[in-house]
Motif scaffolding. Sequence first.
Motif, PDB file in Angstrom:
ATOM      1  N   PRO A  70       0.836  -1.206   0.000  1.00 42.53           N
ATOM      2  CA  PRO A  70       0.000   0.000   0.000  1.00 42.53           C
ATOM      3  C   PRO A  70       0.870   1.255   0.000  1.00 42.53           C
ATOM      4  O   PRO A  70       1.820   1.375   0.780  1.00 42.53           O
ATOM      5  N   LEU A  71       0.547   2.191  -0.872  1.00 44.86           N
ATOM      6  CA  LEU A  71       1.248   3.466  -0.933  1.00 44.86           C
ATOM      7  C   LEU A  71       0.422   4.603  -0.349  1.00 44.86           C
ATOM      8  O   LEU A  71       0.968   5.580   0.164  1.00 44.86           O
ATOM      9  N   SER A  72      -0.901   4.477  -0.460  1.00 43.16           N
ATOM     10  CA  SER A  72      -1.825   5.484   0.057  1.00 43.16           C
ATOM     11  C   SER A  72      -3.191   4.820   0.184  1.00 43.16           C
ATOM     12  O   SER A  72      -3.356   3.664  -0.212  1.00 43.16           O
ATOM     13  N   PRO A  73      -4.191   5.531   0.706  1.00 42.66           N
ATOM     14  CA  PRO A  73      -5.537   4.942   0.749  1.00 42.66           C
ATOM     15  C   PRO A  73      -6.106   4.632  -0.631  1.00 42.66           C
ATOM     16  O   PRO A  73      -7.098   3.907  -0.740  1.00 42.66           O
ATOM     17  N   TRP A  74      -5.494   5.169  -1.694  1.00 38.85           N
ATOM     18  CA  TRP A  74      -6.050   5.015  -3.037  1.00 38.85           C
ATOM     19  C   TRP A  74      -5.209   4.135  -3.963  1.00 38.85           C
ATOM     20  O   TRP A  74      -5.718   3.632  -4.955  1.00 38.85           O
ATOM     21  N   VAL A  75      -3.933   3.965  -3.638  1.00 42.97           N
ATOM     22  CA  VAL A  75      -3.030   3.304  -4.585  1.00 42.97           C
ATOM     23  C   VAL A  75      -2.159   2.260  -3.885  1.00 42.97           C
ATOM     24  O   VAL A  75      -1.639   2.512  -2.791  1.00 42.97           O
ATOM     25  N   ASP A  76      -2.001   1.086  -4.534  1.00 45.69           N
ATOM     26  CA  ASP A  76      -1.074   0.043  -4.087  1.00 45.69           C
ATOM     27  C   ASP A  76      -0.049  -0.204  -5.178  1.00 45.69           C
ATOM     28  O   ASP A  76      -0.360  -0.127  -6.371  1.00 45.69           O
ATOM     29  N   LEU A  77       1.171  -0.519  -4.764  1.00 48.31           N
ATOM     30  CA  LEU A  77       2.211  -0.927  -5.703  1.00 48.31           C
ATOM     31  C   LEU A  77       2.236  -2.453  -5.754  1.00 48.31           C
ATOM     32  O   LEU A  77       2.356  -3.113  -4.731  1.00 48.31           O
ATOM     33  N   ILE A  78       2.105  -3.006  -6.959  1.00 44.16           N
ATOM     34  CA  ILE A  78       2.097  -4.451  -7.145  1.00 44.16           C
ATOM     35  C   ILE A  78       3.398  -4.877  -7.827  1.00 44.16           C
ATOM     36  O   ILE A  78       3.773  -4.335  -8.861  1.00 44.16           O
ATOM     37  N   GLU A  79       4.078  -5.856  -7.203  1.00 42.06           N
ATOM     38  CA  GLU A  79       5.287  -6.436  -7.794  1.00 42.06           C
ATOM     39  C   GLU A  79       4.980  -7.874  -8.189  1.00 42.06           C
ATOM     40  O   GLU A  79       4.460  -8.650  -7.388  1.00 42.06           O
ATOM     41  N   LYS A  80       5.278  -8.235  -9.439  1.00 42.05           N
ATOM     42  CA  LYS A  80       4.986  -9.571  -9.946  1.00 42.05           C
ATOM     43  C   LYS A  80       6.243 -10.197 -10.545  1.00 42.05           C
ATOM     44  O   LYS A  80       6.977  -9.533 -11.282  1.00 42.05           O
ATOM     45  N   VAL A  81       6.464 -11.461 -10.212  1.00 34.47           N
ATOM     46  CA  VAL A  81       7.549 -12.223 -10.818  1.00 34.47           C
ATOM     47  C   VAL A  81       6.921 -13.098 -11.901  1.00 34.47           C
ATOM     48  O   VAL A  81       6.061 -13.930 -11.612  1.00 34.47           O
ATOM     49  N   VAL A  82       7.342 -12.881 -13.151  1.00 37.91           N
ATOM     50  CA  VAL A  82       6.718 -13.519 -14.298  1.00 37.91           C
ATOM     51  C   VAL A  82       7.736 -14.376 -15.042  1.00 37.91           C
ATOM     52  O   VAL A  82       8.865 -13.951 -15.282  1.00 37.91           O
ATOM     53  N   GLN A  83       7.313 -15.598 -15.403  1.00 39.24           N
ATOM     54  CA  GLN A  83       8.132 -16.476 -16.236  1.00 39.24           C
ATOM     55  C   GLN A  83       7.405 -16.693 -17.554  1.00 39.24           C
ATOM     56  O   GLN A  83       6.265 -17.112 -17.588  1.00 39.24           O
ATOM     57  N   PHE A  84       8.074 -16.395 -18.662  1.00 42.74           N
ATOM     58  CA  PHE A  84       7.442 -16.436 -19.978  1.00 42.74           C
ATOM     59  C   PHE A  84       7.638 -17.763 -20.703  1.00 42.74           C
ATOM     60  O   PHE A  84       7.037 -17.971 -21.753  1.00 42.74           O
ATOM     61  N   GLY A  85       8.443 -18.643 -20.172  1.00 45.78           N
ATOM     62  CA  GLY A  85       8.656 -19.939 -20.799  1.00 45.78           C
ATOM     63  C   GLY A  85       9.453 -20.853 -19.899  1.00 45.78           C
ATOM     64  O   GLY A  85      10.076 -20.397 -18.929  1.00 45.78           O
ATOM     65  N   PRO A  86       9.447 -22.171 -20.182  1.00 48.33           N
ATOM     66  CA  PRO A  86      10.138 -23.131 -19.304  1.00 48.33           C
ATOM     67  C   PRO A  86      11.638 -22.892 -19.216  1.00 48.33           C
ATOM     68  O   PRO A  86      12.253 -23.223 -18.210  1.00 48.33           O
ATOM     69  N   ASP A  87      12.214 -22.271 -20.248  1.00 48.92           N
ATOM     70  CA  ASP A  87      13.661 -22.015 -20.252  1.00 48.92           C
ATOM     71  C   ASP A  87      13.974 -20.533 -20.081  1.00 48.92           C
ATOM     72  O   ASP A  87      15.117 -20.121 -20.285  1.00 48.92           O
ATOM     73  N   LYS A  88      12.946 -19.737 -19.724  1.00 54.82           N
ATOM     74  CA  LYS A  88      13.137 -18.310 -19.572  1.00 54.82           C
ATOM     75  C   LYS A  88      13.401 -17.957 -18.108  1.00 54.82           C
ATOM     76  O   LYS A  88      12.814 -18.536 -17.196  1.00 54.82           O
ATOM     77  N   LYS A  89      14.271 -16.994 -17.906  1.00 55.77           N
ATOM     78  CA  LYS A  89      14.559 -16.519 -16.559  1.00 55.77           C
ATOM     79  C   LYS A  89      13.403 -15.658 -16.060  1.00 55.77           C
ATOM     80  O   LYS A  89      12.925 -14.777 -16.789  1.00 55.77           O
ATOM     81  N   PRO A  90      12.927 -15.863 -14.835  1.00 51.40           N
ATOM     82  CA  PRO A  90      11.833 -15.032 -14.303  1.00 51.40           C
ATOM     83  C   PRO A  90      12.214 -13.556 -14.282  1.00 51.40           C
ATOM     84  O   PRO A  90      13.362 -13.199 -14.017  1.00 51.40           O
ATOM     85  N   HIS A  94       6.305  -4.284 -12.353  1.00 53.31           N
ATOM     86  CA  HIS A  94       5.577  -3.481 -11.371  1.00 53.31           C
ATOM     87  C   HIS A  94       4.388  -2.785 -12.039  1.00 53.31           C
ATOM     88  O   HIS A  94       4.434  -2.443 -13.219  1.00 53.31           O
ATOM     89  N   CYS A  95       3.333  -2.612 -11.247  1.00 56.69           N
ATOM     90  CA  CYS A  95       2.178  -1.834 -11.708  1.00 56.69           C
ATOM     91  C   CYS A  95       1.518  -1.203 -10.501  1.00 56.69           C
ATOM     92  O   CYS A  95       1.820  -1.551  -9.346  1.00 56.69           O
ATOM     93  N   LEU A  96       0.634  -0.265 -10.751  1.00 55.97           N
ATOM     94  CA  LEU A  96      -0.131   0.383  -9.698  1.00 55.97           C
ATOM     95  C   LEU A  96      -1.565  -0.130  -9.730  1.00 55.97           C
ATOM     96  O   LEU A  96      -2.153  -0.255 -10.802  1.00 55.97           O
ATOM     97  N   ALA A  97      -2.112  -0.429  -8.566  1.00 52.53           N
ATOM     98  CA  ALA A  97      -3.485  -0.931  -8.468  1.00 52.53           C
ATOM     99  C   ALA A  97      -4.356   0.095  -7.746  1.00 52.53           C
ATOM    100  O   ALA A  97      -3.926   0.712  -6.768  1.00 52.53           O
ATOM    101  N   GLN A  98      -5.559   0.266  -8.273  1.00 55.05           N
ATOM    102  CA  GLN A  98      -6.522   1.179  -7.669  1.00 55.05           C
ATOM    103  C   GLN A  98      -7.875   0.500  -7.578  1.00 55.05           C
ATOM    104  O   GLN A  98      -8.128  -0.512  -8.237  1.00 55.05           O
TER     105      GLN A  98
END
Length: 242
Positions: A70-90, A94-98
């Motif tokens: 949470p950054l404020s009553p209106w905004v959260d910072l979202i961090e995501k670890v994403v893997q795009f393939g079996p041989d891809k490095k995660p 980041h995005c902002l959620a409201q």
Amino acid sequence: GRLSHYAFCLTRRGANLSWIGYVCGILFLASQIRILVQRSQMPARSPAHSVDREGAELVFPKILARKRTPLSPWVDLIEKVVQFGPDKKPEVYHCLAQAAYVGVLVRTEDGRFPIIRQFRPCIEDYTWELPAGVIDPGEAPEAAARREVREETGLEVQEMLYLGKFQPDTGRLDVDSHAFYATAGSAAEGFEGEEGLTVRYVTHAELKAMIVSGDFCHQVHLAIYAAMVARGIFELRNEPES
């Protein structure tokens, strides 16, 4: 190896070209059969599965981890670890959620549209926008839309059409933006809205001129206008130009 050598010998001896084509075709067919046999003997790979936000099964890409700050009553910072393939490095994204959001293009019975002027610290400037706001916890989108129109313009919505749910920025923002078109009565006389907000009623022609000039520049609200144009609502309901 022997077939290749035989084809070479035929060419050297001036054999008929049709025989050369026949031999080459056999060589090509043999190579394709060999590839198919090799693939059939390979052990089957079991794909890795994950579940997306809607509960649907996915293979790749997949979300390995999520962290919400949470950054404020209106905004959260979202961090995501994403893997795009079996041989891809995660990779980390980041995005902002409201909270979910509603925007309403309202037409009064005299054919005008209320727009709201307010100061936006984000861009350090005043903007003209449609009646809009966030949805309160447990509130339905349509109820929120009616409430925002009442709070910001004093108008009571008569009819309302849902235009759809949009994503303002799929690369940086995680927010559901609900769009509506509504009809209402005449402008409320002597209405005093929220502090810092100024209400102005414009015709369709004036609104289009503000869009072209850049005076009306809220991209999400421009999308609401575009959704109405795409649906043919102005033409079907004979919206006046002035």
